[in-house]
Design a protein around this motif. Structure first.
Motif, PDB file in Angstrom:
ATOM      1  N   ASN A  98       0.821  -1.217   0.000  1.00 53.30           N
ATOM      2  CA  ASN A  98       0.000   0.000   0.000  1.00 53.30           C
ATOM      3  C   ASN A  98       0.850   1.260   0.000  1.00 53.30           C
ATOM      4  OD1 ASN A  98      -2.404  -1.417   0.024  1.00 53.30           O
ATOM      5  ND2 ASN A  98      -2.470  -1.524   2.275  1.00 53.30           N
ATOM      6  N   SER A  99       1.966   1.210   0.690  1.00 48.87           N
ATOM      7  CA  SER A  99       2.871   2.358   0.708  1.00 48.87           C
ATOM      8  C   SER A  99       3.398   2.654  -0.679  1.00 48.87           C
ATOM      9  CB  SER A  99       4.016   2.077   1.687  1.00 48.87           C
ATOM     10  OG  SER A  99       4.922   3.145   1.713  1.00 48.87           O
ATOM     11  N   LYS A 100       3.685   1.584  -1.410  1.00 48.55           N
ATOM     12  CA  LYS A 100       4.156   1.785  -2.790  1.00 48.55           C
ATOM     13  C   LYS A 100       3.043   2.403  -3.644  1.00 48.55           C
ATOM     14  CE  LYS A 100       7.479  -2.042  -2.700  1.00 48.55           C
ATOM     15  NZ  LYS A 100       7.826  -3.356  -3.269  1.00 48.55           N
ATOM     16  N   LYS A 101       1.777   1.917  -3.438  1.00 44.88           N
ATOM     17  CA  LYS A 101       0.667   2.458  -4.206  1.00 44.88           C
ATOM     18  C   LYS A 101       0.437   3.930  -3.872  1.00 44.88           C
ATOM     19  CE  LYS A 101      -1.905  -1.873  -4.686  1.00 44.88           C
ATOM     20  NZ  LYS A 101      -3.155  -2.588  -4.348  1.00 44.88           N
ATOM     21  N   LYS A 106       0.450   9.611  -5.215  1.00 44.53           N
ATOM     22  CA  LYS A 106       0.943  10.953  -4.909  1.00 44.53           C
ATOM     23  C   LYS A 106       1.611  11.581  -6.121  1.00 44.53           C
ATOM     24  CE  LYS A 106       3.652  13.449  -1.472  1.00 44.53           C
ATOM     25  NZ  LYS A 106       4.529  13.317  -0.305  1.00 44.53           N
ATOM     26  N   ILE A 107       2.383  10.758  -6.788  1.00 41.68           N
ATOM     27  CA  ILE A 107       3.045  11.266  -8.009  1.00 41.68           C
ATOM     28  C   ILE A 107       2.011  11.654  -9.056  1.00 41.68           C
ATOM     29  CG2 ILE A 107       4.580  10.613  -9.904  1.00 41.68           C
ATOM     30  CD1 ILE A 107       6.023   8.794  -7.844  1.00 41.68           C
ATOM     31  N   GLU A 108       0.952  10.787  -9.225  1.00 41.86           N
ATOM     32  CA  GLU A 108      -0.082  11.071 -10.216  1.00 41.86           C
ATOM     33  C   GLU A 108      -0.861  12.327  -9.832  1.00 41.86           C
ATOM     34  OE1 GLU A 108      -2.480   7.635 -10.437  1.00 41.86           O
ATOM     35  OE2 GLU A 108      -0.987   6.399 -11.491  1.00 41.86           O
ATOM     36  N   LEU A 109      -1.153  12.483  -8.502  1.00 35.46           N
ATOM     37  CA  LEU A 109      -1.883  13.666  -8.046  1.00 35.46           C
ATOM     38  C   LEU A 109      -1.093  14.938  -8.278  1.00 35.46           C
ATOM     39  CD1 LEU A 109      -4.409  14.694  -6.587  1.00 35.46           C
ATOM     40  CD2 LEU A 109      -3.213  14.363  -4.426  1.00 35.46           C
ATOM     41  N   ASP A 110       0.184  14.883  -8.025  1.00 34.55           N
ATOM     42  CA  ASP A 110       1.015  16.065  -8.280  1.00 34.55           C
ATOM     43  C   ASP A 110       0.971  16.447  -9.745  1.00 34.55           C
ATOM     44  OD1 ASP A 110       1.695  16.201  -5.628  1.00 34.55           O
ATOM     45  OD2 ASP A 110       3.535  15.005  -5.846  1.00 34.55           O
ATOM     46  N   GLU A 111       0.971  15.426 -10.619  1.00 39.20           N
ATOM     47  CA  GLU A 111       0.907  15.706 -12.057  1.00 39.20           C
ATOM     48  C   GLU A 111      -0.427  16.355 -12.425  1.00 39.20           C
ATOM     49  OE1 GLU A 111       1.595  12.018 -13.926  1.00 39.20           O
ATOM     50  OE2 GLU A 111       3.761  11.967 -13.503  1.00 39.20           O
ATOM     51  N   LYS A 112      -1.546  15.844 -11.803  1.00 35.62           N
ATOM     52  CA  LYS A 112      -2.861  16.409 -12.110  1.00 35.62           C
ATOM     53  C   LYS A 112      -2.985  17.836 -11.590  1.00 35.62           C
ATOM     54  CE  LYS A 112      -5.436  12.063 -12.275  1.00 35.62           C
ATOM     55  NZ  LYS A 112      -6.515  11.235 -11.669  1.00 35.62           N
TER      56      LYS A 112
END
Length: 517
Positions: A98-101, A106-112
């Motif tokens: 889950n930590s990896k997910k 988080k990376i995807e949210l930052d991109e959005k």
């Protein structure tokens, strides 16, 4: 002597022998008892050893059983511990996954967020461009139209306001017309229903009472020497006593029903007793007056009980009883007030109002007509003052004071009481009128109809509540007959005074007659 000695010696020898035999027997019994005791002790020792061996064996078995259960418990705890240990390992593995997910999300949210920020900046630029274009267009429109934006807005609002106002007036007028129509129909329905549900007998009060006597000889005793007795009766009661040629009857004349009733009962007692002289007359009249006062209270109590009215002040109950001996245009005041109370209750129930308050208002609306002392205050205002003094509610007081429009109505019970009072008093036969004025009013109705062109015949019917007019078909058309009916009703309304309503019916008939020869 020797024989005695021998006997004694024999007895002694017998006793010694018996003693020796008993002693030998006791020794034998003792020896046997000791042997038996040893056997019992030996058996007890053997049983004790056997019991001890059994208990030791049972204790060993219990120990082995407990030991086995303990080992099983330890094994089960070790198994549970291993399972929990394995669960913890699994949870740890899931947490890592889950930590990896989460890191990935988080990376995807930052991109959005970055993309959204760019779009927002782009939209702000476009909105600024649109605002600039709008301002340019508004300036162009202002230059073309000659109006500023505020002036154009005010002009548009003014136009819309006039249109809406016109439509609102039209709609409100339609609603008012419909409301008037439905209200008129509903009011007629409620009034007719109330009248139909109430049936009362009408009794007209006169100003005279007839006192019947058994023989004309009693007239002389009532008159007395030089008229002393009759003068004493008239002085004590305030009633005029007319003794004429009417056989076996004496007339009592007075506008006050109470005084007339006191005089009638007093005469009845005097005639029954036979002692008729001034002193006796004063005594009987005084006693009769007290009886009448008690009867008035009883009448008031019975009336409020019959109508289901509770908590009325004793003075108001007494006033209600006094109405029994008062009349209004010949109509008994108590009967009139009871009828109004019942009508008010029925009509209030139809309208969803408080029936108890409506009944109180109907019963008490004319109490101002029965004052113990004469007063110049109008009876409606006087009755309202009494009701306020004796703790009646505000709605009831207002209904009493406003039933002849002396004060302004401030609740719905007041117009109900006024209408019911008019219904009770205006019905044909309820109140007496002077014959000449009654006949003259009917003639005036007919004369009003004859004053219009084209009227052939006119008949005042239903005790003056309806006027039927026959017109000539050659002079009056169907349309003119409607107009004629309206004009006659308007002329009656402006030129005449009448109770209730007068219905005007115009009848036009066309006849075609031919003769066959």
């Amino acid at each position: 002597m020797n024989e005695i000695i021998f006997i004694v010696i024999g007895v002694a020898i017998g006793f010694i022998v018996t003693y020796l035999l008993k002693k030998a027997s006791n020794k034998k019994l003792l020896s046997e008892s000791q042997t038996e005791a040893q056997k019992i002790i030996s058996n007890a020792k053997n049983e004790a050893e056997n019991l001890k061996a059994n208990k030791i064996f049972q204790a060993k078995e219990k120990f082995l059983e407990l030991k086995s259960e303990h080992e099983k418990y330890i094994l089960s705890k070790e198994s549970e511990h291993n399972e929990k240990k394995q669960d913890l390992k699994n949870q740890e593995s899931e947490i890592k996954q889950n930590s990896k997910k989460v890191d990935k999300l988080k990376i995807e949210l930052d991109e959005k967020i970055s993309t959204f920020t760019k779009k927002t900046e782009s939209l702000e630029k476009k909105n600024k461009e649109i605002d600039k274009i709008k301002k340019d267009q508004v300036k162009q429109i202002e230059n073309i139209s000659g109006y500023t934006a505020n002036e154009a807005k005010e002009e548009l609002l003014k136009i819309l306001k006039n249109e809406v106002k016109s439509q609102a007036l039209e709609i409100s007028q339609n609603i008012i017309d419909e409301a008037k129509l439905s209200a008129k129909q509903e009011a007629k329905k409620i009034i007719i229903t109330s009248i139909q549900r109430l049936g009362t007998e009408e009794a007209i009060d006169n100003c005279v009472s007839v006192f019947n006597i058994e023989s004309d000889d009693m007239k002389g005793r009532i008159i007395g020497r030089e008229g002393r007795n009759i003068k004493a009766i008239e002085s004590a009661t305030g009633v005029e006593i007319i003794v004429d040629d009417t056989p076996e009857a004496i007339i009592l004349s007075c506008f006050d029903s109470v005084r007339r009733e006191v005089a009638r009962l007093s005469l009845k007692k005097l005639v029954s007793d036979g002692r008729i002289h001034p002193a006796r007359i004063e005594e009987v009249v005084k006693k009769t007056r007290k009886e009448i006062e008690n009867e008035i209270i009883d009448i008031g109590k019975r009336t409020v009980i019959d109508l289901g009215i509770h908590g009325l002040h004793p003075n108001l109950i007494k006033a209600v009883g006094r109405m029994r001996f008062r009349s209004s245009y010949g109509q008994n005041l108590l009967q009139h007030s009871k009828e109004v109370a019942k009508l008010c209750g029925i009509m209030a129930a139809e309208l969803g109002l408080n029936t108890k308050l409506a009944k109180r208002a109907g019963l008490l609306h004319d109490i101002g007509k029965v004052p113990e002392e004469e007063s110049e205050t109008p009876h409606a205002l006087l009755g309202m003052q009494w009701a306020e003094k004796y703790g009646e509610k505000k709605d009831v007081c207002n209904a009493i004071g406003a039933h002849h429009d002396e004060i302004e109505m401030d609740n719905l019970i007041s117009p109900v009481a006024q209408v019911c009072d008019a219904i009770s008093g205006a019905r044909p036969g309820a109140r007496r009128q002077v014959m000449e004025s009654y006949i003259q009013r009917l003639k005036d109705l007919e004369n009003i109809a004859y004053s219009f062109d084209g009227v052939n015949k006119a008949f005042a019917i239903q005790a003056g509540r309806e006027l039927r007019v026959m017109v000539e078909s050659e002079k009056v058309s169907d349309d003119l007959s409607k107009k004629l009916s309206f004009e006659i009703s308007q002329k009656i309304q402006t030129e005449m005074t009448y109770p209730g309503q007068v219905k005007v019916t115009v009848i036009r008939e066309t006849r075609s007659v031919n003769v066959a020869t």
